[in-house]
Scaffold this active site. Structure first.
Site, PDB file in Angstrom:
ATOM      1  N   ASP A  49       0.834  -1.206   0.000  1.00 39.80           N
ATOM      2  CA  ASP A  49       0.000   0.000   0.000  1.00 39.80           C
ATOM      3  C   ASP A  49       0.873   1.262   0.000  1.00 39.80           C
ATOM      4  O   ASP A  49       0.362   2.375  -0.087  1.00 39.80           O
ATOM      5  CB  ASP A  49      -1.020   0.000   1.154  1.00 39.80           C
ATOM      6  CG  ASP A  49      -0.378  -0.034   2.521  1.00 39.80           C
ATOM      7  OD1 ASP A  49       0.855  -0.172   2.614  1.00 39.80           O
ATOM      8  OD2 ASP A  49      -1.128   0.090   3.519  1.00 39.80           O
ATOM      9  N   GLU A 187       9.338  -4.204  10.336  1.00 41.12           N
ATOM     10  CA  GLU A 187       9.746  -2.886   9.810  1.00 41.12           C
ATOM     11  C   GLU A 187      10.211  -1.955  10.921  1.00 41.12           C
ATOM     12  O   GLU A 187       9.580  -1.858  11.981  1.00 41.12           O
ATOM     13  CB  GLU A 187       8.570  -2.236   9.052  1.00 41.12           C
ATOM     14  CG  GLU A 187       8.947  -0.834   8.549  1.00 41.12           C
ATOM     15  CD  GLU A 187       7.996  -0.240   7.524  1.00 41.12           C
ATOM     16  OE1 GLU A 187       6.993  -0.889   7.162  1.00 41.12           O
ATOM     17  OE2 GLU A 187       8.281   0.893   7.098  1.00 41.12           O
TER      18      GLU A 187
HETATM   19  O1  KIV Z   1       3.497  -1.109   1.615  1.00 50.31           O
HETATM   20  C1  KIV Z   1       4.659  -1.551   1.546  1.00 50.31           C
HETATM   21  O2  KIV Z   1       5.390  -1.344   0.579  1.00 50.31           O
HETATM   22  C2  KIV Z   1       5.127  -2.351   2.656  1.00 50.31           C
HETATM   23  C3  KIV Z   1       6.593  -2.588   2.739  1.00 50.31           C
HETATM   24  C4  KIV Z   1       7.204  -1.389   3.357  1.00 50.31           C
HETATM   25  C5  KIV Z   1       6.913  -3.824   3.482  1.00 50.31           C
HETATM   26  O3  KIV Z   1       4.382  -2.736   3.498  1.00 50.31           O
END
Ligand code: KIV
Length: 272
Positions: A49, A187
């Site tokens: 997202d 993260e």
């Molecule tokens: O939305 C995204 O790209 C993610 C990554 C940061 C893992 O969740």
């Protein structure tokens, strides 16, 4: 999508089997041509997202809708042939109940053909994860810095500075693992905490800003390609796409103005 095409893709159980094994290579993609390029090098492609911020110019991921995720998921599935494709469930599409999550996730799976979904996993998430997995939907969880909660957290800062929050993150990861997640994204945490989470769960951890101690790594592709001047500390720029694009546009503008483009090579001339 042919049956042969589907069978040749990496599967969620194959990703799980890589725990403590060869590091799992993951990147995000949001469109077919990028997915086709990344597919050659990645085990897993995430339609994150983050698309809201890096493609649509939104300030956070909170404004991303299920329809946006489905549209980008469809594009990525047209481009990727072998990597496992995972699509994020966006803010508001899964948090209130397992049933809501199933409705959103089944739409994503049916309308894109992707093989799994990802959800940001707070302490409320375990019931939802097992509900989805029991009904045939592989789930990748996401702990630590959870961007969809940035309005509660007050920003995108790394998480787990206090003992209490660090413990909560480990607990969230263990709960997501026990509920049946096939992998856990970690993260924005310290190396020490990433290590703790990785040792505490039976499935692979995929780190982003979480050190090399995880079982795999993921980055937001436009960040690592150098499309933006400002990127988080944990991003390494592997290319200078912004510079390349700007130089290409400048040269094009100059050649249009000087009438040196289009040249002989770029014109149609029909024989009489
Ligand atoms: O939305 C995204 O790209 C993610 C990554 C940061 C893992 O969740």
């Amino acid at each position: 999508m042919s049956a042969q095409n589907y069978i040749s893709r990496m599967t969620a159980p194959q990703i799980t089997a890589r725990k403590n094994g060869e590091p799992i290579v993951c990147l995000t993609a949001y469109d077919a041509p990028t997915a086709a390029i990344m597919d050659e090098h990645c085990d897993l492609i995430l339609v994150g997202d983050s698309v809201g911020m890096v493609v649509h110019g939104l300030p956070t991921t909170v404004g991303v809708t299920l329809d946006m995720m489905i549209m980008h998921g469809q594009a990525v599935m047209r481009g990727a042939q072998k990597a496992l494709v995972v699509v994020d469930l966006p803010f508001g599409a899964y948090e209130d109940s397992p049933e809501t999550a199933f409705r959103s996730a089944s739409r994503v799976m049916m309308e894109t053909g992707c093989q799994a979904v990802k959800i940001e996993s707070g302490s409320y998430a375990a019931e939802t994860i097992s509900y989805l997995v029991e009904r045939g939907i592989p789930v990748m969880s996401h702990v630590g810095l959870r961007p969809q909660s940035m309005n509660v957290l007050g920003g995108f800062r790394a998480r787990g500075r206090s003992q209490a929050v660090a413990e909560q993150i480990v607990e969230n990861a263990i709960a997501a693992d026990k509920a049946g997640s096939f992998a856990v994204v970690v993260e924005g945490v310290s190396e020490e905490l990433a290590d703790k989470v990785t040792k505490a769960v039976s499935v692979p951890t995929i780190g982003i800003g979480a050190s090399a101690n995880c079982d795999g790594q993921i980055l937001v592709t436009p960040d690592m390609l150098g499309l933006f001047d400002r990127v988080p500390k944990f991003v390494k720029k592997y290319a200078d796409l912004k510079g390349d694009m700007s130089r290409a546009a400048a040269q094009y503008a100059q050649e249009v103005k000087s009438r040196s483009f289009p040249s002989e090579n770029n014109m149609y001339r029909f024989k009489k």
